[in-house]
Design an enzyme around this catalytic site. Structure first.
Site, PDB file in Angstrom:
ATOM      1  N   ARG A 171      -6.495  -1.053  12.310  1.00  0.00           N
ATOM      2  CA  ARG A 171      -5.929  -2.611  12.355  1.00  0.00           C
ATOM      3  C   ARG A 171      -7.212  -3.575  12.968  1.00  0.00           C
ATOM      4  O   ARG A 171      -7.024  -4.419  13.554  1.00  0.00           O
ATOM      5  CB  ARG A 171      -4.747  -2.885  12.995  1.00  0.00           C
ATOM      6  CG  ARG A 171      -3.519  -2.031  12.522  1.00  0.00           C
ATOM      7  CD  ARG A 171      -3.003  -2.311  11.034  1.00  0.00           C
ATOM      8  NE  ARG A 171      -1.941  -1.613  10.634  1.00  0.00           N
ATOM      9  CZ  ARG A 171      -1.864  -0.504  10.315  1.00  0.00           C
ATOM     10  NH1 ARG A 171      -3.064   0.296   9.777  1.00  0.00           N
ATOM     11  NH2 ARG A 171      -0.741   0.178  10.005  1.00  0.00           N
ATOM     12  N   SER A 245       4.433  -7.314  11.596  1.00  0.00           N
ATOM     13  CA  SER A 245       4.518  -6.749  12.738  1.00  0.00           C
ATOM     14  C   SER A 245       3.808  -7.536  13.958  1.00  0.00           C
ATOM     15  O   SER A 245       2.761  -7.932  13.710  1.00  0.00           O
ATOM     16  CB  SER A 245       3.776  -5.125  12.933  1.00  0.00           C
ATOM     17  OG  SER A 245       4.039  -4.343  11.927  1.00  0.00           O
ATOM     18  N   GLU A 343      -0.347  -8.994  17.362  1.00  0.00           N
ATOM     19  CA  GLU A 343      -1.293  -8.725  16.275  1.00  0.00           C
ATOM     20  C   GLU A 343      -1.996  -9.817  15.557  1.00  0.00           C
ATOM     21  O   GLU A 343      -3.247  -9.874  15.352  1.00  0.00           O
ATOM     22  CB  GLU A 343      -0.657  -7.682  15.344  1.00  0.00           C
ATOM     23  CG  GLU A 343      -1.364  -7.232  14.283  1.00  0.00           C
ATOM     24  CD  GLU A 343      -0.935  -6.292  12.955  1.00  0.00           C
ATOM     25  OE1 GLU A 343      -0.816  -4.964  13.755  1.00  0.00           O
ATOM     26  OE2 GLU A 343      -0.508  -6.748  11.960  1.00  0.00           O
TER      27      GLU A 343
HETATM   28  P1  FAD Z   1      -4.082 -15.338   7.090  1.00  0.00           P
HETATM   29  O1  FAD Z   1      -3.159 -15.073   7.780  1.00  0.00           O
HETATM   30  O2  FAD Z   1      -4.406 -16.387   6.225  1.00  0.00           O
HETATM   31  O3  FAD Z   1      -5.709 -14.970   7.796  1.00  0.00           O
HETATM   32  C1  FAD Z   1      -5.611 -14.264   8.974  1.00  0.00           C
HETATM   33  C2  FAD Z   1      -6.883 -14.437   9.600  1.00  0.00           C
HETATM   34  O4  FAD Z   1      -8.023 -14.027   8.688  1.00  0.00           O
HETATM   35  C3  FAD Z   1      -7.167 -15.827  10.098  1.00  0.00           C
HETATM   36  O5  FAD Z   1      -8.073 -15.513  11.302  1.00  0.00           O
HETATM   37  C4  FAD Z   1      -8.091 -16.465   9.169  1.00  0.00           C
HETATM   38  O6  FAD Z   1      -8.958 -17.331   9.440  1.00  0.00           O
HETATM   39  C5  FAD Z   1      -8.755 -15.120   8.512  1.00  0.00           C
HETATM   40  N1  FAD Z   1      -9.410 -15.144   7.157  1.00  0.00           N
HETATM   41  C6  FAD Z   1      -8.338 -15.091   6.172  1.00  0.00           C
HETATM   42  N2  FAD Z   1      -8.884 -15.085   4.864  1.00  0.00           N
HETATM   43  C7  FAD Z   1     -10.351 -15.014   5.239  1.00  0.00           C
HETATM   44  C8  FAD Z   1     -11.540 -15.031   4.559  1.00  0.00           C
HETATM   45  N3  FAD Z   1     -11.461 -14.972   3.182  1.00  0.00           N
HETATM   46  N4  FAD Z   1     -12.567 -15.071   4.979  1.00  0.00           N
HETATM   47  C9  FAD Z   1     -12.822 -15.141   6.526  1.00  0.00           C
HETATM   48  N5  FAD Z   1     -11.637 -15.165   7.298  1.00  0.00           N
HETATM   49  C10 FAD Z   1     -10.443 -15.319   6.737  1.00  0.00           C
HETATM   50  N6  FAD Z   1      -0.472  -5.888   7.620  1.00  0.00           N
HETATM   51  C11 FAD Z   1      -0.856  -4.761   7.557  1.00  0.00           C
HETATM   52  O7  FAD Z   1      -2.065  -4.359   7.890  1.00  0.00           O
HETATM   53  N7  FAD Z   1      -0.129  -3.982   7.267  1.00  0.00           N
HETATM   54  C12 FAD Z   1       1.236  -4.269   6.612  1.00  0.00           C
HETATM   55  O8  FAD Z   1       1.820  -3.500   6.031  1.00  0.00           O
HETATM   56  C13 FAD Z   1       1.363  -5.671   6.577  1.00  0.00           C
HETATM   57  N8  FAD Z   1       2.953  -5.910   6.428  1.00  0.00           N
HETATM   58  C14 FAD Z   1       3.080  -7.445   6.416  1.00  0.00           C
HETATM   59  C15 FAD Z   1       4.309  -7.744   6.112  1.00  0.00           C
HETATM   60  C16 FAD Z   1       4.939  -8.929   6.344  1.00  0.00           C
HETATM   61  C17 FAD Z   1       6.387  -9.526   5.887  1.00  0.00           C
HETATM   62  C18 FAD Z   1       4.065 -10.137   7.022  1.00  0.00           C
HETATM   63  C19 FAD Z   1       4.305 -11.447   6.939  1.00  0.00           C
HETATM   64  C20 FAD Z   1       2.707  -9.471   7.191  1.00  0.00           C
HETATM   65  C21 FAD Z   1       2.334  -8.343   6.930  1.00  0.00           C
HETATM   66  N9  FAD Z   1       0.786  -8.038   7.356  1.00  0.00           N
HETATM   67  C22 FAD Z   1       0.582  -6.546   7.418  1.00  0.00           C
HETATM   68  C23 FAD Z   1       0.114  -8.704   7.955  1.00  0.00           C
HETATM   69  C24 FAD Z   1      -0.534  -9.537   7.015  1.00  0.00           C
HETATM   70  O9  FAD Z   1      -0.162  -9.689   5.736  1.00  0.00           O
HETATM   71  C25 FAD Z   1      -1.998  -9.141   6.636  1.00  0.00           C
HETATM   72  O10 FAD Z   1      -2.917  -8.947   7.785  1.00  0.00           O
HETATM   73  C26 FAD Z   1      -2.996  -9.726   5.601  1.00  0.00           C
HETATM   74  O11 FAD Z   1      -4.066  -9.164   5.345  1.00  0.00           O
HETATM   75  C27 FAD Z   1      -3.272 -11.444   6.213  1.00  0.00           C
HETATM   76  O12 FAD Z   1      -3.648 -12.154   4.815  1.00  0.00           O
HETATM   77  P2  FAD Z   1      -3.516 -13.515   4.936  1.00  0.00           P
HETATM   78  O13 FAD Z   1      -4.367 -14.206   3.497  1.00  0.00           O
HETATM   79  O14 FAD Z   1      -2.192 -14.125   4.880  1.00  0.00           O
HETATM   80  O15 FAD Z   1      -4.342 -14.159   6.117  1.00  0.00           O
HETATM   81  P1  NAP Z   2       7.879   2.884  10.565  1.00  0.00           P
HETATM   82  O1  NAP Z   2       7.860   3.904   9.499  1.00  0.00           O
HETATM   83  O2  NAP Z   2       9.425   2.767  10.962  1.00  0.00           O
HETATM   84  O3  NAP Z   2       6.933   3.765  11.796  1.00  0.00           O
HETATM   85  C1  NAP Z   2       7.060   3.204  12.936  1.00  0.00           C
HETATM   86  C2  NAP Z   2       5.758   3.421  13.448  1.00  0.00           C
HETATM   87  O4  NAP Z   2       5.156   4.772  13.605  1.00  0.00           O
HETATM   88  C3  NAP Z   2       4.471   2.775  12.688  1.00  0.00           C
HETATM   89  O5  NAP Z   2       3.817   1.796  13.406  1.00  0.00           O
HETATM   90  C4  NAP Z   2       3.414   4.064  12.289  1.00  0.00           C
HETATM   91  O6  NAP Z   2       2.197   3.956  12.421  1.00  0.00           O
HETATM   92  C5  NAP Z   2       3.985   4.866  13.184  1.00  0.00           C
HETATM   93  N1  NAP Z   2       4.120   6.160  12.221  1.00  0.00           N
HETATM   94  C6  NAP Z   2       5.186   6.408  11.534  1.00  0.00           C
HETATM   95  N2  NAP Z   2       4.962   7.912  10.901  1.00  0.00           N
HETATM   96  C7  NAP Z   2       3.637   8.196  11.241  1.00  0.00           C
HETATM   97  C8  NAP Z   2       2.769   9.221  10.975  1.00  0.00           C
HETATM   98  N3  NAP Z   2       3.156  10.389  10.459  1.00  0.00           N
HETATM   99  N4  NAP Z   2       1.360   9.256  11.713  1.00  0.00           N
HETATM  100  C9  NAP Z   2       1.270   8.303  12.303  1.00  0.00           C
HETATM  101  N5  NAP Z   2       1.853   7.275  12.664  1.00  0.00           N
HETATM  102  C10 NAP Z   2       3.021   7.156  12.029  1.00  0.00           C
HETATM  103  O7  NAP Z   2       7.250   1.694  10.457  1.00  0.00           O
HETATM  104  P2  NAP Z   2       7.517   0.298   9.699  1.00  0.00           P
HETATM  105  O8  NAP Z   2       7.601  -0.719  10.502  1.00  0.00           O
HETATM  106  O9  NAP Z   2       8.625   0.454   8.704  1.00  0.00           O
HETATM  107  O10 NAP Z   2       6.237   0.101   8.909  1.00  0.00           O
HETATM  108  C11 NAP Z   2       5.956   1.072   7.838  1.00  0.00           C
HETATM  109  C12 NAP Z   2       4.283   0.810   7.439  1.00  0.00           C
HETATM  110  O11 NAP Z   2       3.915  -0.583   7.259  1.00  0.00           O
HETATM  111  C13 NAP Z   2       3.650   1.314   8.752  1.00  0.00           C
HETATM  112  O12 NAP Z   2       2.458   1.717   8.468  1.00  0.00           O
HETATM  113  C14 NAP Z   2       3.360  -0.217   9.288  1.00  0.00           C
HETATM  114  O13 NAP Z   2       1.943  -0.137   9.890  1.00  0.00           O
HETATM  115  C15 NAP Z   2       3.067  -1.035   7.927  1.00  0.00           C
HETATM  116  N6  NAP Z   2       3.503  -2.453   8.176  1.00  0.00           N
HETATM  117  C16 NAP Z   2       2.741  -3.275   8.844  1.00  0.00           C
HETATM  118  C17 NAP Z   2       3.011  -4.535   9.210  1.00  0.00           C
HETATM  119  C18 NAP Z   2       2.055  -5.538   9.888  1.00  0.00           C
HETATM  120  O14 NAP Z   2       2.130  -6.559   9.941  1.00  0.00           O
HETATM  121  N7  NAP Z   2       0.913  -4.907  10.354  1.00  0.00           N
HETATM  122  C19 NAP Z   2       4.233  -4.957   8.913  1.00  0.00           C
HETATM  123  C20 NAP Z   2       5.098  -4.170   8.341  1.00  0.00           C
HETATM  124  C21 NAP Z   2       4.671  -2.940   8.017  1.00  0.00           C
HETATM  125  P3  NAP Z   2       1.321   2.708  11.701  1.00  0.00           P
HETATM  126  O15 NAP Z   2       1.486   1.306  11.777  1.00  0.00           O
HETATM  127  O16 NAP Z   2       0.071   2.982  12.229  1.00  0.00           O
HETATM  128  O17 NAP Z   2       1.464   3.271  10.149  1.00  0.00           O
END
Ligand code: FAD
Ligand code: NAP
Length: 349
Positions: A171, A245, A343
């Site tokens: 991440r 998250s 995050e």
């Molecule tokens: P923004 O929020 O608009 O920007 C985020 C940052 O990036 C800011 O600092 C912005 O300035 C910068 N930025 C954006 N675009 C550019 C660009 N083109 N050039 C330079 N800088 C830029 N993340 C995960 O990793 N895994 C997930 O499973 C996941 N699930 C999510 C679920 C939900 C319901 C929500 C709300 C969020 C989730 N996220 C997840 C977080 C998020 O969706 C991601 O990080 C996504 O990539 C953000 O994209 P955005 O366009 O909305 O970025």
């Molecule tokens: P989940 O399945 O309830 O799991 C909880 C946590 O355990 C996660 O953070 C995941 O790590 C870790 N995990 C589970 N199984 C694993 C394995 N086999 N090996 C290593 N790590 C393991 O998680 P959840 O909240 O429902 O999310 C599901 C997936 O979507 C996750 O990968 C999560 O990262 C992603 N997600 C991300 C965001 C965001 O905003 N970043 C939001 C929603 C969902 P990891 O997070 O490293 O996978």
């Protein structure tokens, strides 16, 4: 008055509530929707002339906007998907930064390509995906990433970053560290496989797919499984504002992990995939076990289906949100002697 499509349209004193998924009501001094690379050049000229800061927003799904922004906010809407190169086994797909991430995943799935399907339904733009090397269900962007192009904010030069140059981590990438606020990512080139290959060992995904006949497995089936799982536990930001998250999973030493495990035998933790001597603790479990799941305080809540998701149902301010975050962090510190890190990127003055 007609405004040329080639001219950047800058508005004054715009509210950004509709441009961030936490629905925080902050204002920006100037605002512009950006549709072309020419608009980006004009935006850079604008901030140079005004000597003001620049905020780049895609979907606004990974930001916490706390204070009014004194500079120019640009909302990226650049569009375009094209095949850059194709072999018998792979496709290199060039995607404009303003394209929607989930739509891009489904485009690839519809073509029958593999590699991106586990990342379905992540909100936001393609251009933001490399910033935190988005990941879910056992797959990270880096696994289907070829290179990106970005404009240097200070020189206006276009620069190419291959996978190594992005320094992807869990991440994380160089764009959250040394290159933070230095570039606007304009284009991402993804590399997809034409051959059936998948990653379905993430436990909840594996369990979901157990009933599927292996011969019927495809990127479309896997994407649909991910979509169903996500919909069952993650609130849609349009219904309940959130940024996914909210805290990072803490990375701790084996010593700290063992200590916590002795006190909490059920703690959920995994060996860190990149640092085998470290452990990744599930922040969601820490919060749930501390009683935060579904708990409401001062108008905010940690979601009832997933304690890691902070929700802002009353669309309150970023200042109030940070006060709530302070309570949560203090409680986790007191219970586990761990410091939770936020995050999404926090924007304060
Ligand atoms: P923004 O929020 O608009 O920007 C985020 C940052 O990036 C800011 O600092 C912005 O300035 C910068 N930025 C954006 N675009 C550019 C660009 N083109 N050039 C330079 N800088 C830029 N993340 C995960 O990793 N895994 C997930 O499973 C996941 N699930 C999510 C679920 C939900 C319901 C929500 C709300 C969020 C989730 N996220 C997840 C977080 C998020 O969706 C991601 O990080 C996504 O990539 C953000 O994209 P955005 O366009 O909305 O970025
Ligand atoms: P989940 O399945 O309830 O799991 C909880 C946590 O355990 C996660 O953070 C995941 O790590 C870790 N995990 C589970 N199984 C694993 C394995 N086999 N090996 C290593 N790590 C393991 O998680 P959840 O909240 O429902 O999310 C599901 C997936 O979507 C996750 O990968 C999560 O990262 C992603 N997600 C991300 C965001 C965001 O905003 N970043 C939001 C929603 C969902 P990891 O997070 O490293 O996978």
């Amino acid at each position: 008055m007609t405004v040329s499509q080639n001219t950047l349209c800058v508005q004054e004193h715009q509210c950004l509530q509709a441009y961030n998924t936490l629905a925080v009501p902050v204002n920006t001094r100037w605002f512009a929707d950006v549709y072309t690379d020419e608009h980006i050049a004009q935006a850079l000229a604008f901030v140079t002339e005004k000597r003001c800061p620049l905020l780049v927003l895609g979907g606004g799904s990974n930001v916490v906007l706390v204070d009014d922004f004194v500079g120019l906010t640009i909302h990226l809407n650049t569009r375009g998907i094209s095949i850059e190169k194709e072999t018998d086994t792979e496709v290199f797909l060039s995607v404009a930064a303003g394209e929607n991430w989930h739509d891009t995943v489904m485009y690839c799935v519809d073509q029958g390509w593999y590699g991106i399907e586990n990342l379905a339904l992540i909100p936001g733009s393609v251009g933001a995906a490399p910033i935190q090397n988005i990941g879910a269900y056992g797959v990270e962007l880096t696994q289907c990433f070829a290179y990106l192009e970005a404009i240097d904010i200070h020189t206006g030069r276009v620069q190419r970053f291959d996978r190594d140059a992005c320094e992807f981590d869990y991440r994380d990438s160089v764009f959250k560290r040394e290159a933070k606020d230095q570039y606007i990512i304009t284009r991402v080139v993804l590399v997809l496989s034409k051959q059936a290959q998948w990653h379905i060992d993430y436990p909840v995904l594996q369990a979901y797919l157990e009933t599927v006949n292996p011969e019927e497995l495809s990127s479309a089936v896997i994407a649909q499984a991910v979509i169903d799982i996500r919909r069952s536990k993650l609130p849609h930001p349009n219904d309940i504002p959130n940024a996914g998250s909210f805290f990072k999973n803490p990375i701790v030493s084996a010593e700290v992990y063992n200590d916590i495990q002795q006190r909490y035998p059920n703690v959920v933790g995994y060996v860190h995939s990149r640092q085998p001597l470290s452990y990744k603790l599930a922040a969601g479990w820490l919060l749930d076990n501390a009683g935060w799941k579904g708990t409401e305080l001062d108008g905010f809540a940690m979601h009832k289906e997933q304690a890691l998701v902070l929700t802002n149902p009353q669309r309150l301010s970023g200042v109030a949100l940070l006060a709530f975050v302070g309570h949560v962090k203090a409680d986790i510190r007191q219970k586990y002697a761990l410091e939770l890190e936020v995050e999404p990127r926090i924007y304060t003055r």
